[in-house]
Enzyme design. Structure first.
Site, short mmCIF file in Angstrom:
data_model
loop_
_atom_site.label_atom_id
_atom_site.label_comp_id
_atom_site.label_asym_id
_atom_site.label_seq_id
_atom_site.Cartn_x
_atom_site.Cartn_y
_atom_site.Cartn_z
N ASP A 470 66.26 78.94 -1.76
CA ASP A 470 65.03 78.33 -1.08
C ASP A 470 64.30 79.63 -0.68
OD1 ASP A 470 63.09 76.82 -0.26
OD2 ASP A 470 64.68 75.43 0.60
N ASP A 537 59.00 68.73 -2.30
CA ASP A 537 59.72 68.23 -1.43
C ASP A 537 59.34 66.65 -1.22
OD1 ASP A 537 61.47 70.08 -0.61
OD2 ASP A 537 60.12 70.59 1.20
C1 GLA Z 1 62.80 73.32 2.19
C2 GLA Z 1 63.28 72.47 0.98
C3 GLA Z 1 64.03 71.47 1.24
C4 GLA Z 1 65.20 71.89 2.22
C5 GLA Z 1 64.68 72.34 3.16
C6 GLA Z 1 65.83 72.74 4.34
O1 GLA Z 1 61.71 72.67 2.62
O2 GLA Z 1 62.17 72.59 -0.25
O3 GLA Z 1 64.43 70.68 0.15
O4 GLA Z 1 65.92 72.41 1.45
O5 GLA Z 1 64.04 73.64 2.98
O6 GLA Z 1 65.33 73.52 5.24
#
Ligand code: GLA
Length: 745
Positions: A470, A537
């Site tokens: 990430d 997301d």
């Molecule tokens: C980001 C990612 C999510 C998740 C969160 C965890 O927002 O896009 O899918 O992994 O971090 O904190």
């Protein structure tokens, strides 16, 4: 093959249905004079004729020589638009207006044919290949290398490098590349967006002046242009000539289209360098990112061409994509072993093949305010380490994957307390926080090695198959305090690529998913280092269908993480049927993001059916050719994948909204061989969509030729909004009854 730059001035490369004619004008950088559909073999005379035909007249009050917009746009050639090379010196000759001369030209190809001299020079015709140019300007003290490739898929790739050959520091502000466009390319399509709604298409007419799309996020960005297309007004999925341009870089970037008042038009782009970011000492070199460009008839053909290239990459994931469960939306930071074990059992029972533990497992990470940088299991939550979970997951036959965010650091972390000097900042103060976090300076070798060794130890300790990698903030004021705050965004980006590559080299078969607050880091350089992209997301299937539709304009379906969401979307609050969520998740690397523990037996049985369907069809879904259409008044979308040999295909017909028409008329089914006969029939996986009223052909299926399917189509069914009907097309065997007998239905 070395070519004499003083004698060979025209090179015609052909490949993948594309022709590229490059000219090296005396005293200027190389210039593309034709970028078009394959022109076939051109004799030296016809090639020379082409190069003369495209020359503009000399008109009043303009340069006395013809303006040649080179791959690197320079004012010294009479080009008065945005320049491609900007730099200067504060000591010594200022060197801000270079004149580049071509010193050498080298052509690498399996298939070249020097055409022999014409009265004015030599021409060369070749298949796909690469041309390497060396250019210099001794007065400015710079040397420039340009690599220009035409790939077998018909894609153009190019990059440039600049070396400071003088004593004084050369401050480079921009090194971009550009290609010419015909003025009939009068409409632009590029993309914007925000968190949870990435890749929102935007169309605009080309006007005199510049359409400039910059990304200053230190990551690719939710609003990145992706491929910026410019084409015949009204171009669509099926037709209309389009020219696309992409800067393959995951840091700051810019892409633009410019139309000048002298009838010249270009599309260009490169890395966006911040003030003082590239200051070259004597002998130092800067190399630009690769740019990718493509010409195609219609957006589908353009996408398929990119997918073919991606499928040829050494880093391409290959093989069946394992059905994945990610626990994020099920548990968030609430890591409780019994609950996670129950999820593992349920995951295995519905056919999941890879289980991913998301954020929340490492030191002090009880929420998103602390812990980034401390890549060790939190002993309070995981007293025995991750072993009890990993053992269960692997014992159930699933791979184990883990979430990490290696480029980030929380001020509240052991790492920040030990090394506050490892945090990127341009001045004495830390940059504004973003999700309560700062950026770890991976350009410091000790910091890079620290993260590498921690991640490596985790992979080894648990036999981890996969990282969800990430990157949850923009890079703001990203300077290196040890270098008086000099910006290091580009170097930081390249340090990330190097870290990914090193882990993958040290752990063969290890895979990485690029996530950046969802889909904030998807580009054609990141694709060379990773095997999957988290698209957004937002997993609400209505939104997700739109995000997928445009993401696959750039990346092949097998790279797209497509998960079955919760019934109520956590980002939009919208409720959706299980069949809509599941059918929408089929068209990429399928997985789950929902809490399986809240489902009843009937829902779990339905999911099992969907997973089995995916496993039975993923070979086709992830290797075939993409087609998309807007149906009727755009209230329905058709999306399909056709096998490379055209023997079968799967389509989805999606109701985006209600329509003033009911029913909505015919939907054409493109992509098949016109002369072959196919059976088309609906597939009612999991019971089929709600509100379905099938037309007569849908009751039993029907046999039609590919030509009839593409030109006439079949009648649309009626369905509620936000539903998907799957259509299966298979080549029909030889008729078993006499012609005219309709028993063939
Ligand atoms: C980001 C990612 C999510 C998740 C969160 C965890 O927002 O896009 O899918 O992994 O971090 O904190």
């Amino acid at each position: 093959m070395k070519l004499d730059p003083n004698r060979t001035d025209l090179i015609h490369l052909r490949g993948g249905g594309t022709s590229l004619v490059v000219q090296t004008p005396a005293g200027g950088p190389p210039e593309v004079i034709a970028w078009t559909a394959d022109l076939g073999h051109l004799s030296p005379r016809a090639l020379r004729g082409l190069s003369t035909a495209v020359e503009a007249p000399l008109v009043g009050n303009s340069p006395d020589e013809r303006v040649h917009p080179g791959l690197i746009l320079l004012s010294s050639t009479g080009w008065m638009g945005r320049p491609g090379l900007v730099g200067h010196r504060t000591a010594g000759p200022s060197s801000w207006a270079p004149r580049l001369h071509t010193d050498s030209v080298e052509l690498t190809t399996d298939d070249a044919e020097p055409d022999g001299p014409t009265t004015t020079g030599r021409t060369v015709t070749a298949g796909p290949g690469a041309i390497h140019y060396q250019l210099s300007d001794p007065a400015s003290g710079i040397h420039v290398g340009v690599d220009l490739q035409l790939l077998p898929e018909g894609l153009i790739r190019a990059r440039a490098s600049l070396t400071n050959t003088a004593e004084d520091v050369y401050d480079l502000e921009e090194l971009s590349l550009a290609l010419p466009l015909p003025v009939r390319a009068a409409e632009i399509l590029d993309f914007s967006g925000h968190w949870g709604r990435e890749r929102e298409p935007q169309r605009l007419p080309v006007r005199l002046g510049v359409h400039l799309h910059e990304g200053r996020h230190g990551r690719t960005g939710f609003d990145a242009p992706m491929m910026m297309y410019c084409g015949e007004p009204g171009f669509g999925f099926e037709d209309g000539e389009v020219f696309g341009f992409h800067v393959a870089h995951s840091g700051n970037h810019r892409t633009w289209v410019e139309r000048c008042n002298n009838g010249l038009q270009v599309i260009g782009g490169g890395e966006l360098l911040l003030p003082g970011e590239v200051r070259l000492a004597a002998g130092q070199t800067y190399t630009s990112p690769w740019i990718h460009a493509q010409r195609a008839d219609g957006l589908d053909a353009a996408a398929r061409r990119l997918h073919r290239w991606e499928r040829s990459l050494p880093s391409h994931p290959g093989g069946p994509r394992p059905v994945t469960l990610n626990v994020w939306e099920a548990v968030h930071f609430d890591h409780d072993l019994p609950g996670l074990l129950e999820l593992a059992d349920l995951a295995a029972s519905v056919g999941v093949e890879r289980y991913v533990l998301d954020d929340g497992w490492f030191l002090g990470r009880r929420d998103d305010r602390a812990g980034l940088g401390d890549w060790e299991e939190d002993p309070q939550v995981w007293p025995e380490g991750l072993h009890p979970l990993v053992d269960r997951v692997q014992g159930l036959g699933m791979q184990f994957g883990l979430w990490v965010e290696p480029e980030m650091i929380n001020v509240d972390s052991e790492l920040a307390r030990a090394h506050p000097e490892w945090i990127l900042r341009a001045g004495p103060d830390l940059p504004v926080e973003w999700r309560h976090q700062q950026v770890l300076n991976l350009t410091i070798p000790a910091a890079w090695e620290h993260v590498r060794s921690r991640l490596d130890a985790l992979i080894t300790r648990y036999g981890i198959a996969y990282f969800k990698w990430d990157h949850n903030r923009d890079l703001v004021d990203a300077g290196d305090p040890a270098l008086d705050g000099r910006p290091v965004v580009g170097e930081q980006t390249r340090a990330c690529y190097a870290l990914m590559d090193r882990l993958r080299t040290d752990h063969p078969g290890f895979e990485i998913e690029s996530c950046s607050s969802g889909g904030g880091r998807i580009d054609l350089e990141m694709i060379r280092h990773t095997q999957r992209f988290w698209l957004s997301d937002c997993i609400d299937p209505h939104e997700r269908q739109a995000i997928m539709r445009w993401t696959e304009q750039l990346v092949a379906p097998e790279y797209m993480g497509t998960h079955i969401a919760s019934q109520r979307s956590q980002t939009t609050g919208r409720m959706s049927d299980l069949s809509f969520r599941a059918a929408s998740a089929l068209w990429g690397h399928m997985g789950f993001e929902l809490d399986l523990r809240v489902l009843d037996d009937a829902e779990l049985a339905q999911l099992r059916e969907w997973v089995q369907f995916y496993k039975d069809h993923r070979e086709l879904l992830l290797t075939g050719d993409l087609v998309r259409r807007d149906v009727a008044d755009g209230s329905m979308w058709l999306h399909g994948i056709v096998a490379a040999d055209r023997s079968r295909a799967l389509y989805e017909l999606t109701t985006r909204r209600r329509s003033p028409m009911s029913p909505r008329g015919l939907v054409t089914i493109p992509g098949l061989d016109a002369d072959r006969e196919y059976r088309i029939a609906p597939l009612l996986v999991g019971g089929g969509p709600a509100g379905l009223e099938l037309p007569p052909w849908g009751e039993t299926g029907v046999v039609m030729t590919g030509g009839s399917l593409a030109r006439i189509g079949v009648h649309t069914p009626a369905m509620f909004p936000d539903q998907v009907l799957l259509l299966e097309v298979t080549e029909a065997g030889a008729p078993t009854t006499s012609p005219g007998d309709d028993a063939e239905h």
